[in-house]
Design an enzyme around this catalytic site. Structure first.
Site, PDB file in Angstrom:
ATOM      1  CB  THR A  56      -0.917   0.033   1.266  1.00 23.73           C
ATOM      2  OG1 THR A  56      -1.731  -1.222   1.259  1.00 23.73           O
ATOM      3  CG2 THR A  56      -2.053   1.160   1.264  1.00 23.73           C
ATOM      4  N   GLY A  95       2.943  -2.703   8.645  1.00 19.74           N
ATOM      5  CA  GLY A  95       3.453  -2.807  10.200  1.00 19.74           C
ATOM      6  C   GLY A  95       4.825  -3.183  10.215  1.00 19.74           C
ATOM      7  CD  GLU A 338      -4.344  -8.666   4.528  1.00 17.67           C
ATOM      8  OE1 GLU A 338      -4.438  -9.014   3.295  1.00 17.67           O
ATOM      9  OE2 GLU A 338      -3.420  -8.705   5.408  1.00 17.67           O
TER      10      GLU A 338
END
Lengths: 577, 673
Positions: A56, A95, A338
């Site tokens: 992303t 993350g 997701e």
């Protein structure tokens, strides 16, 4: 029936190594060649390198082909040059990227002497293995405070002409040879397999998150006494109020239903995967369609359900000590990650639409979508006061079939009015989303009913689980009663029967409510809740957390001397003048 | 942190071209709508003056506020409270100015109950001598007070509060105690660390006899060094979902003695020899409570409107995927599904606005009669305000949570502004009357009115429809019918009347079967709440229709047309989402529902060109909402990047925890357990 196979080891998802485990190592295994798996896979397994997965960007999430990061091949040095050409091209969100990871799988658009060769993955070292400082050309950091997930250093990353050796592109499917020849992959449909698996596991996780919130709210409602039902009858447990039962029991049922749907979907995934290994790909579309919308359905149901549980705890539900805000904050991103939910529903809707067209041509549908043919003909529900579970499943399948047929006919009408395919689709998307959700809801009800009917339960357990499955099905019929009465499928008197039975079930489930949530067996440490404690000593527990408030370190807060005292003194001085 | 790679001077950037285009193509003048929302052009002007003063102060607008700890947030909020009072005195602010300043600051001060609850209670519940003694002290801020009612174990059921005040005739004192863990006061704002005094609600006991709840004024902290007084344990209740800048507190009283004069004796008195006397029953108390509920509908509008504004601007700037595969990426605002998330939220904000406006004007007009205790009027207004507080806060929280999700991943960032707005606003469904409890209060009133209608009695305004014959209301047979809001309103009335009659019949049947009243009530509780919600939706639609129609003469036709579209969408959206109510009462048939659906889809396309302008009209300045996604100029990515660089974790390239935990693992030198 509700197995432990997908129970995560960590109680939450919010820890810095999560993507190292779930995405970095997985991607190397799935997309790396043997020698790459041996080299990088081993380092990652030993934690000699810590990685994450960066897809992303600041400007793009859902639309993969719109990603802007580029990788250009330099034949002379046999290296790729990775670059973030604009601010929107910065990787954003992964993350562990901000402060923890020293390597990263970066998704970038491959360019070979100006030619676009699609999205490829590259292993990019981002921090020095000695000093942990960012490497030259790498700007990396934490993205700042979020709604939840405070324990995770979600990061941003911009690459300024960063060079990596040719071997750092993961080449199981596409390949770049030393001389710059690009070899296209033979079959890239298999890449979607891991997305399907992750979505499947989200379904069960949503069920468990809701189960935690329902556990907290139900135990607290058994302990909390407030107001009277009969005057002078003394204060009652709030769980005895019908409105409270309505809030709680529907969510307990929903938690069981979603956990069970997750297990059914996982079994399905395993069956289809086994077939794929044998080269049979025909079940892949239906599996993909089912898991996409089911992920959306379950995460939306979970998010609204947890909020309902929190508000059912009154003011104390607003305390972080209630534990529910934490559960909500950690799990609500499932509506987005997701695969954004609306986008997911529309993927499923494309499949449903194909099924409608196949039905119209008189073709047979795959087993899981077989019931979509049910919309044909003038059907009447056979539901009677016995509330037969098979009739309830049939009702949900009727609703899904009708919704899907309606969306399809809207689409056809839009086309017939002369709109372009693109506009006709966009003008029908709201109905298409509703059809996809109805499809998932029907799957969830069927899965719940089948598991109750087929499981080898003790008669007492079977009886209460049947009540719960019935309650789950009736809740949806009352909520979407317009859908179920379409074309006279259900009559007014059948709806009244449903309503009466629904209220009777609330009363019937009342004695087992606490047992039903105790059965989830979450340890107090996992719930992290003062209200949901197993021993019910909620007031002592709330008080204990209050005492630890950082504002209570001193009897008088330092801000008193800084602002409040001079302020009050100024008024005192005025009074003396 | 190394120098930024991209331009982060967000002040120098041009307005995003997509937003420019949206603003240029709107069908009406945005300022005209802003004036309506503010209440007039003069008020808009005054708001902008106050915004310029308040939001240029770093205590109110610093970008670093996002990174404060709970304790630092409290400190900042305390500073805000002090500054607002100082400005009020310095610039001689009117009551309206003070309210507006609070609105600009989103009420994020530490000490609000001092003026909102403590002082009004001193005015209302005291005898004349008491007022003369305490009021000047409070007005001059020589003492800071709060109002302590809710306990750890009791909120809704006031009669069972456990704190006691026992009269000691010998000493002429009251002895206050919170005997059990559940009796301690819990939740009052500013109780934890700020207040020096509190009005405490306690059960009065004289010589073993209970005399109900009375109010007592208690000194909590020394006026010299601010430490708690003997017998008093007081502190902050800890972290919450939102509102962490307020020191909501707990209070334990152990044999705290206060002179007899510290019982507030405006409504009841205790004499030197321990004689209790009820002087009058307090009706003004009700009017204050109703006023607070009305103000909550106003806050609900503010929270929802601000969130819609943010979501709308970002959806116009964000481009993702395509509608036509051959064309480029489109603004996500062009997707029908995105419109169906945003436009009903926008329409709801306006419906809440018009409802709130009507409630406020009714309140001001009838205030004198309310205070006098006109029973009919009190019952009617109590029923309406309870229902509107509940339904407006319910609708607001549902939409804000959906709006946050409509922004994709970036909506999860605190920088989005919506995640914090959502956390803070969520308290509104519980405070000042828990919503499920409020719906039941309204249901009780409505069922009485149903009975009255059946026996041909006269009906007050908001329930007049119960006396009308609604059986022959025409059906919705076309899109034109659906756009006729007066017809749709009639169908809402038909639905609400029948739902109420059905609920009343169910209750009646159980009573006839011989069920005691309380059992019959609890057995039908869900049905009764559902009936009150049905009525609440009707009332919202009615206020919305009347509000928009009332503008017809004074406002440009383009703006009226734009507002009518929203009004119509609101009515149809809630008709569809409550289709069960309408079908159960034969107000709408399943096939008519299809027309309702397709009309909504038509309305989405018609609202689309005005969407950004309608949201812009809310006119909350960037320094007020602090959302990077909702900034006026649409340069969201630059702002997000600039803000991320300011994150404290980025102060060093390598976080200290690397040396503590990570390095050993990577290097394989971590100690083996």
């Amino acid at each position: 029936m509700f197995g432990t196979d997908f129970r995560p080891i960590f109680p939450g998802n919010s820890y810095p190594f999560r993507l190292h485990d779930s995405m970095f190592r997985q991607t190397i295994q799935k997309q790396g060649r043997l020698e790459q798996r041996e080299k990088w896979g081993t380092l990652a397994e030993n934690c000699s390198i810590i990685g994450t997965y960066a897809q992303t960007e600041l400007g793009h999430g859902s639309f993969l082909r719109g990603l802007e990061t580029t990788a250009e091949y330099d034949v002379r040095t046999r290296e790729f040059i990775l670059n973030s050409p604009s601010i929107t091209a910065s990787k954003f969100w992964p993350g562990g990227l901000g402060k923890t990871a020293n390597h990263c799988v970066v998704m970038a658009r491959l360019k070979m002497s100006g030619r676009d060769c699609g999205m490829q993955s590259f292993i990019v070292p981002i921090r020095d293995m000695e000093t942990h400082n960012p490497l030259p050309g790498v700007t990396v950091g934490d993205i700042g405070p979020k709604f939840g997930y405070a324990a995770m250093d979600n990061g941003f990353l911009s690459l300024n002409k960063v060079r990596v050796p040719r071997e750092n592109m993961l080449m199981r499917y596409s390949q770049v040879l030393e001389d710059g020849t690009f070899i296209f992959p033979k079959n890239d449909r298999l890449v979607y397999g891991s997305m399907t698996l992750i979505r499947t596991s989200i379904v069960g996780s949503c069920g468990r998150a809701l189960a935690k919130a329902a556990t907290i709210a139900t135990r607290y409602s058994a302990v909390r006494r407030q107001s009277e039902i009969a005057s002078k009858g003394g204060e009652v447990q709030v769980i005895d109020f019908q409105t409270q039962q309505h809030k709680l029991f529907t969510q307990i049922a929903s938690a069981y239903a979603l956990m069970n749907a997750g297990k059914f979907a996982a079994n399905l995934y395993n069956q289809v995967s086994a077939k794929i290994e044998d080269g049979q790909l025909e079940d892949l579309p239906v599996l993909h369609a089912l898991t996409a919308a089911l992920k959306a359905f379950s995460s939306w149901e979970m998010a609204s359900g947890i909020e309902q549980c929190r508000m059912a705890c009154g003011g104390h539900g607003y305390l972080l000590a209630s534990g529910i805000p934490q559960i909500y904050e950690d799990m609500v991103p499932a509506c987005t990650y997701e695969g954004e939910n609306t986008v997911m529903c529309l993927q499923t809707a494309r499949f449903l639409n194909k099924c409608q067209e196949a039905t119209n041509r008189g073709e047979k549908l795959p087993p899981l979508a077989h019931f979509l043919q049910a919309a044909k003909g003038n059907r009447k529900s056979g539901l009677s006061s016995s509330m037969d579970l098979t009739q309830l499943v049939a009702a949900y399948e009727f609703r899904a079939a009708t919704a899907s047929a309606e969306a399809n006919s809207r689409l056809k009408a839009q086309r017939a009015e002369g709109r372009s395919e693109a506009d006709a689709w966009n003008n029908s998307t709201q109905l298409l989303v509703q059809a996809a959700l109805a499809f998932s809801h029907a799957f969830t009800v069927r899965a719940f009913v089948e598991s109750v009917q087929n499981a080898n339960f003790h008669p007492n357990v079977k009886s209460v689980m049947t009540q719960l499955a019935t309650l789950y099905a009736l809740t949806g019929i009352l909520r979407y009663c317009g859908d179920f009465t379409k074309g006279g499928y259900m009559s007014d008197s059948q709806i009244r029967l449903v309503q009466d039975r629904f209220f009777d079930l609330l009363t019937a489930l009342r004695p087992n409510a606490v047992a039903l949530v105790d059965a989830f067996d979450f340890p107090d440490q996992v719930l992290g809740s003062a209200l949901g404690r197993w021993d019910g000593n909620v007031y002592e527990a709330i008080m204990e957390t209050a005492r630890k408030s950082t504002l209570n370190k001193s009897q008088v807060h330092p801000a008193f001397y800084k602002y409040q005292k001079p302020f009050m003194d100024s008024f005192k001085a005025q009074a003396k003048l | 942190m190394a120098a930024p790679v991209f331009n982060t001077n967000t002040d120098s950037l041009p307005v995003n071209p997509d937003l420019q285009k949206e603003r240029a193509t709107a069908s009406f003048n945005v300022l005209e709508l802003t004036h309506i929302l503010d209440g007039g052009a003069e008020i808009t002007k005054r708001r902008k003056e106050l915004e310029a003063l308040i939001l240029s102060d770093p205590a109110f607008s610093s970008k670093d506020l996002l990174y404060l700890t709970k304790s630092e947030q409290y400190e900042n909020a305390l500073l805000r409270s002090v500054k607002l009072v100082q400005w009020k005195d310095k610039y001689k602010w009117s009551q309206e100015d003070v309210a507006m300043a609070q609105q600009i600051n989103n009420s994020t001060e530490a000490i609000t109950l001092h003026t909102d609850m403590f002082i009004p209670a001193l005015q209302r519940l005291t005898s004349e001598e008491q007022r003369a003694k305490w009021l000047p002290l409070a007005l001059k801020h020589n003492i800071i007070g709060t109002y302590a009612q809710t306990e750890l174990g009791h909120g809704t059921n006031l009669r069972n509060l456990e704190t006691t005040a026992t009269f000691d005739a010998k000493m002429d004192e009251f002895v206050l105690n919170t005997p059990k863990i559940t009796s301690m006061k819990w939740w009052p704002g500013a109780l934890g660390k700020s207040s020096t005094h509190a009005i405490v609600l306690a059960q009065l006991v004289i010589a073993g006899k209970h005399h109900g709840l009375q109010a007592f004024i208690i000194q909590l902290r020394s006026l010299e060094d601010h430490t708690p007084m003997p017998g008093i344990t007081v502190g902050d209740i800890g972290p919450k979902l939102g509102l962490n800048y307020v020191d909501n507190g707990f209070l334990i009283l152990k044999n705290v003695r206060i002179p007899r004069e510290n019982m507030l004796m405006g409504n009841a008195s205790v004499s030197r020899d321990g004689q209790f006397k009820q002087l009058k029953s307090d009706k003004t108390n009700y009017s204050t409570m109703m006023y607070v509920r009305v103000m909550i509908t106003r806050w609900a509008f503010g929270c929802l409107a601000g969130s819609v504004m943010i979501a709308m601007r970002y959806s116009a700037v964000r481009r993702q995927l395509y509608i036509d595969p051959k064309a480029g990426e489109v603004q996500i605002l062009d997707y029908q599904t995105q419109q169906y998330k945003l436009f009903p939220a926008l329409a709801s904000a306006f419906a809440i606005f018009f409802t709130s406006q009507k409630l406020i004007s009714d309140y001001n007009r009838e205030l004198q009669n309310l205070i006098k205790g006109d029973k009919e009027l009190l019952a009617e207004y109590h029923s309406v305000t309870s229902a509107m507080k509940a339904v407006c806060s319910d609708i607001m929280t549902d939409h804000i949570s959906a709006l946050r999700r409509s922004l994709g991943g970036h909506g999860y960032m605190n920088l989005s502004g919506i995640s914090t707005a959502m956390q803070n606003s969520l308290s509104l469904v519980t405070v000042e009357g828990e919503n499920t409890v409020l719906y039941q209060q309204t249901a009780r009133h409505l069922l009485k009115q149903v009975a009255r209608a059946m026996s041909g009695g006269t009906l007050t305004r908001s329930v007049a429809f119960l006396g009308q014959n609604l059986d022959s209301v025409p059906q919705l047979d076309s899109s034109e019918d659906c756009r006729n809001v007066h017809l749709v309103l009639k169908l809402y009335q038909k639905m609400a009347k029948r739902i109420l009659v059905q609920a009343g019949t169910l209750l009646q049947t159980d009573l006839m079967k011989g069920l005691p009243e309380h059992e019959a009530w609890n057995k039908n509780q869900v049905t009764l709440v559902r009936a009150a919600k049905a009525y609440s939706l009707l009332h919202l639609v009615q206020c919305n229709v009347e509000g928009v129609e009332g503008l017809r003469k004074s406002v440009s036709p383009e703006l009226v047309a734009a507002l009518r579209r929203l009004c119509c969408l609101f009515a149809l959206y809630y008709l569809e989402s409550n289709a069960g109510l309408f079908m159960q009462t034969e107000a709408v048939s399943p096939s008519q529902l299809d027309i309702v659906r397709s009309t909504q889809m038509e309305l989405l396309s018609e609202i689309r060109p005005d969407a950004v302008a309608l949201a812009d009209a809310v006119d909350m300045p960037d320094s007020g909402h602090k959302s990077v996604l909702g900034c006026y100029d649409g340069n969201v990515y630059e702002r997000m990047y600039a803000a991320a660089l300011g994150e404290p974790m980025n102060k060093t390239q390598v976080h200290p925890s690397y040396y503590k935990h990570l390095r050993g693992m990577i290097k394989g030198t971590a100690s083996k357990l």
